[in-house]
Write an enzyme that holds these catalytic residues in place. Sequence first.
Site: not given
Length: 376
Positions: A14, A87, A124, A146, A148, A150, A192
């Site tokens: 983001g 992934r 992250d 971020t 956030d 975090d 989040r």
Amino acid sequence: MNDISRIAISTGGGDAPGLNAVIRSVTLAARNRGWHVVGIRDGFNGLMNPEEYPNGGLMDLDRQSVRGIQHTGGTILGSTNRGNPTRYPVEQPDGTYVHVDRSDELIQRFNDAGIDALITVGGDGSLTIGNHLYEAGLRVIGVPKTIDNDLDKTTATFGFDTAVDFATECIDRLFTTATSHGRVMVVEVMGRDAGWIALHTGMAGGAHCILIPEIPYQLEHLAETILQRDRTGSRFTIVVVAEGARPVGGEVSVIGQAVGQAVQLGGIGGKVAAEISALTGKETRTVVLGHLLRGGSPTALDRLLGLRFGAAAVRALDEGENGIMVGLQPPDVVYVPLSEATRQLKLVPLDGDTMRTARDLGINFGDRPPLDITSA
Ligand code: F6P
């Protein structure tokens, strides 16, 4: 002396205000060392799927291309939270998806493009990918990003200050209309896994209740707080809810999930408002700030942090560092192994000074009854 002559920068996950300041800083600091700089489009997608982009998914970054961008939101390189190269989702003939590790192929593309090192700017997810690429042999420096706030091993991430600043202004505006109508205003903000935005915004904006992911809530405590405020003459209440908040014994509020992405959170504000209304009989309104918090011009603080991180990342490469993230440990920018920085998230410490201040102010977090203020 090191053997670097060409580096790449990517912005993933983001977006956050301050990304362009990092891109400018990396470009200037690298160019001033005589290095070439390219930006990878849309996270790693530019290199993973070069046929989908002009110039093979790479953007030459020179002084001209980074002029006047540090005050702008977003990222001139584009970003994505899809297409994790470790992934990577591949659709099967029956419509299902399998995830394959394409990191060797990606590293080969870095080599083919003559890129000596990567500066990956991300949260992250992107930093974990960066660590994986480092372990697979690529020279990697991480820059934490971020809204956030975090990420561990850094006291701040750029974007957070801008988000809190704007959200606080929104609450200031809601405060007056809430007061006029004697209503409960529920404001949903991003966050989040961690409640940093909700906590800081709620405190700065003068909210009476704050719900954060770290503290499962019981709405009865909020209802009591609201009714007690009514009885003591304050007919309005401001509630700030982080999108990742959840009730005791309950789940987070999920909107959906796209292939290759984390679940999309949302809707908790509306649920909380409806339940408060049912429990108190009060008129409630919900405002979801959501992606508004990711946009706009970065604050001076976020610009400065972005510039410091960008230049520190280039210095780290120049000093021969590899597999590290630059992080803020005031007053310094330090180097932390990516493996350590991505081990865990930085949650709000419940015994920290900010939380203790909030408790002293009588802010209710939904985990205990309101303080009895009738005789105070
Ligand atoms: O940047 C992190 C974050 O703001 C989270 O709080 C939120 O859950 C997520 O981004 C939403 O991202 P998007 O809608 O872009 O997938």
